[in-house]
Design an enzyme around this catalytic site. Structure first.
Site, PDB file in Angstrom:
ATOM      1  N   SER A 164       0.822  -1.203   0.000  1.00 45.91           N
ATOM      2  CA  SER A 164       0.000   0.000   0.000  1.00 45.91           C
ATOM      3  C   SER A 164       0.862   1.260   0.000  1.00 45.91           C
ATOM      4  O   SER A 164       1.632   1.484  -0.924  1.00 45.91           O
ATOM      5  CB  SER A 164      -0.953  -0.029   1.198  1.00 45.91           C
ATOM      6  OG  SER A 164      -1.904   1.004   1.102  1.00 45.91           O
TER       7      SER A 164
ATOM      8  N   ASP B  40      -3.172   6.539  -3.232  1.00 47.41           N
ATOM      9  CA  ASP B  40      -1.914   5.971  -2.746  1.00 47.41           C
ATOM     10  C   ASP B  40      -1.413   4.953  -3.762  1.00 47.41           C
ATOM     11  O   ASP B  40      -2.098   4.687  -4.773  1.00 47.41           O
ATOM     12  CB  ASP B  40      -2.088   5.387  -1.341  1.00 47.41           C
ATOM     13  CG  ASP B  40      -3.067   4.232  -1.289  1.00 47.41           C
ATOM     14  OD1 ASP B  40      -3.832   4.050  -2.261  1.00 47.41           O
ATOM     15  OD2 ASP B  40      -3.083   3.510  -0.280  1.00 47.41           O
TER      16      ASP B  40
ATOM     17  N   LYS C 171     -11.978  -0.841   0.929  1.00 49.29           N
ATOM     18  CA  LYS C 171     -11.790   0.542   0.502  1.00 49.29           C
ATOM     19  C   LYS C 171     -11.338   0.564  -0.950  1.00 49.29           C
ATOM     20  O   LYS C 171     -10.576  -0.283  -1.399  1.00 49.29           O
ATOM     21  CB  LYS C 171     -10.809   1.258   1.409  1.00 49.29           C
ATOM     22  CG  LYS C 171      -9.440   0.627   1.577  1.00 49.29           C
ATOM     23  CD  LYS C 171      -8.629   1.398   2.588  1.00 49.29           C
ATOM     24  CE  LYS C 171      -7.279   0.741   2.858  1.00 49.29           C
ATOM     25  NZ  LYS C 171      -7.405  -0.521   3.606  1.00 49.29           N
TER      26      LYS C 171
END
Length: 606
Positions: free
Chosen positions: A155, A309, A427
């Site tokens: 991530s 991100d 998400k």
């Protein structure tokens, strides 16, 4: 090849030799050899006597040699254990289906090949994406095609890290008790099979190894972009992928949603595992990560910035005001905007058939209570979960399975994670970006900005002012001391501070997820409706003036975090007075509850 190791610790010598013997990656072997020659026993013990533990988010850590870091051998061992687990969960005679994705980090593609190889050799049907993908595509793809999903990503972690994230059926992250079952299987499958190292089976797609990219992409877009609004507008939106995977997927998503193409931050649109233009590839860092985005937006007359991100599961949002100042919205503010937007779109879409009692909105326990306040005014359902989308996704699935009429419209956590709808039970920074773009476009037609709409939301439902931060705590034992004092405040268990500043602000309710005590649930013997954990302590104090303060020890970093929100009545218009009250209370909570000087806590640098 003979391996000479003599650290003076027989167990350590044995583990180093074992790892060196099993490992077949020369790069990691060279790094291990260098560490052995340096002879730092403490470092060697940390890397070889401990191993990365499989948790509800899989494994994540720094890449390098040893059992406590991410490398080929650890990937193979983890995959062999996960294979054994999924075989035990699959009906006899059926073929487990596994979908595997990867991001643009160092080693991600190789790790994904090794994972694919283990499952192919185990008789599974494997879908391996032919190029880097956003993490939400693996969650969605698992629900669409597979029994198990694996994403190789760290991530927004530093460039030295990588990770192994696992999804179960329906695309929900692995949760307890499956994590413990998988960890047990990994421990039983540590010996790497010779076939696990042979990547020849992943060199070409065939009937057992398929590419899911087209099928997942088509299905993803077909389910997400319906809505009652034609977003045609001249609004200019600048976008950064933060050197990650997001740009081509954002381009396609905006095209499907009939939105104007984004203006890319050219220096950051291509995947680059070195992340050369940002110190930390985390859009939560604010302006330190968005400088290039702001420069690009200013050059092109753009008033909105969207930032994913590196694996595109989170979304940051910024907006330029009329005075030229850039407002970077925090996760709670974005959650308020998207929650309101999802509710309004659903209301307009269904018109006379609209029934808010079948709608659910979720947020994590440390996020803003704005959705709860909205639910009380609008009649929809609100629920809170523990921190993380492993809990939000799980609860969303449970609600949909409890009653076919239930619809989870929106879920969020303050760490800029958003789930718009229930198509992806995790998400998703791609769909969230489209939702923000649609909202901004719709508002622009009415001469309003995102900040204007946020003000309207707070004027309607009451100001919800959040202030979150942390103190650094290097010694885990200190956590226990602090939380033990707070829930044994008079010497007996389940006794807590009753006020701060000598009674100026009074505590109304306490929820303690360490001892399992919630003063608002008298009818349930004061048992919280959230899971309790002594290893991840968290206590929430609600004050009579509406301030909610949650204290929580981070599970992954040496941080003692605090989350505060002052929830005011809609009639309260004096924002400056509210901010002063909040600041005064935070200082008191830190000094009286956390006691930094007595406990050796350090304040953050920024």
């Amino acid at each position: 090849m003979e391996i000479k190791v003599n650290t003076g610790n027989q167990e350590l010598d044995g583990k180093i030799k074992e790892w060196m013997y099993w490992n077949r990656n020369e790069k990691f072997r060279s790094e291990a050899t260098f560490l052995i020659k340096e002879g730092n026993v403490k470092i060697l013990e940390k890397l070889f006597l401990k191993r990365l533990s499989f948790g509800t988010a899989g494994i994540r850590g720094r890449m390098g040699p040893g059992y406590a870091q991410m490398n080929d051998l650890v990937i193979i061992q983890t995959s062999q254990g996960l294979l054994k687990w999924i075989q035990g969960k699959t009906a006899i005679g059926s073929q487990p289906k596994v979908i595997i994705g990867y991001d643009g980090r160092h080693n991600s593609y190789r790790f994904a090949q090794l994972v694919s190889n283990v499952f192919l050799n185990g008789g599974c049907k494997v879908w391996l994406f032919s190029k880097i993908v956003p993490t939400p595509f693996v969650s969605f793809g698992t629900a669409l095609l597979g029994d198990l999903g694996i994403m190789i990503t760290a991530s927004h972690n530093p460039k030295e890290d990588n990770g192994y994230k696992v999804y179960w059926k329906h695309g929900v992250q692995i949760n307890s008790p499956f994590d413990k079952e998988i960890e047990k299987c990994i421990q039983e499958c540590l010996l790497p099979l010779d076939t696990s190292w042979d990547l020849s089976s992943t060199e070409s797609y065939n009937e057992s190894l398929l590419d899911p990219l087209n099928e997942v992409t088509v299905a993803y877009h077909s389910k997400l972009w319906e809505g009652p609004f034609d977003p045609d507008s001249s609004i200019e939106i600048t976008y950064t992928a933060m050197h990650g995977v997001g740009y081509p997927y954002i381009v396609e998503a905006f095209e499907h949603a009939k939105l104007k193409p984004v203006i890319p931050v050219e220096e950051q649109i291509l995947p680059d595992p070195e992340f050369p233009t940002v110190k930390f590839p985390n859009p939560e860092e604010g302006k330190s990560c968005l400088n290039l985005s702001i420069e690009t937006a200013n050059r092109h007359g753009s008033s909105i910035i969207l930032a994913n991100d590196p694996d595109a599961d989170r979304l940051a949002v910024a907006e330029k005001s009329v005075d030229g100042h850039w407002k970077i919205f925090n996760g709670n503010e974005i959650g308020a905007l998207l929650g309101w937007w999802c509710f309004m779109v659903e209301k307009l879409r269904l018109e006379r058939d609209f029934d808010p009692t079948k709608l659910y909105f979720l947020s994590s326990a440390v996020s803003s209570k704005i959705l709860k306040t909205m639910s009380q005014a609008e009649g929809f359902n609100f629920e809170e979960t523990l921190t993380g989308f492993k809990w939000l996704g799980k609860r969303s699935l449970e609600l949909s399975m409890e009653n076919e009429g239930n619809t989870v419209l929106f879920a969020f956590e303050e760490a800029i994670g958003f789930m718009c709808g229930n198509v992806v039970l995790d998400k998703d920074g791609i769909s969230a970006a489209v939702c923000v773009a649609k909202l901004a476009t719709w508002l622009n037609k009415q001469g309003l900005t995102l900040q204007d709409q946020l003000n309207i939301i707070y004027d309607t439902y009451g100001k919800h002012l959040t202030n979150n931060s942390y103190l650094i705590c290097e010694d885990p034992a200190v956590y226990k001391t602090i939380f033990h004092r707070l829930n044994h405040f008079t010497g007996s268990p389940k006794t807590y501070p009753e006020s701060i500043l000598n009674g100026k602000y009074t505590v109304k309710n306490v929820r303690d997820l360490v001892l399992g005590y919630d003063t608002t649930r008298e009818q349930h013997d004061y048992k919280p409706n959230l899971p309790i954990s002594s290893s991840s302590p968290m206590i929430t104090f609600t004050f009579t003036n509406g301030l909610v303060a949650t204290l929580r020890a981070s599970g992954t970093e040496p941080k003692l975090k605090y989350y505060t929100e002052l929830c005011a009545h809609p009639d309260e218009k004096d924002v400056a007075a509210l901010l002063n009250t909040q600041t005064e209370m935070i200082e008191a909570i830190i000094n009286e509850f956390l006691q930094p000087e007595q406990n050796g806590l350090k304040y953050r640098n920024c």
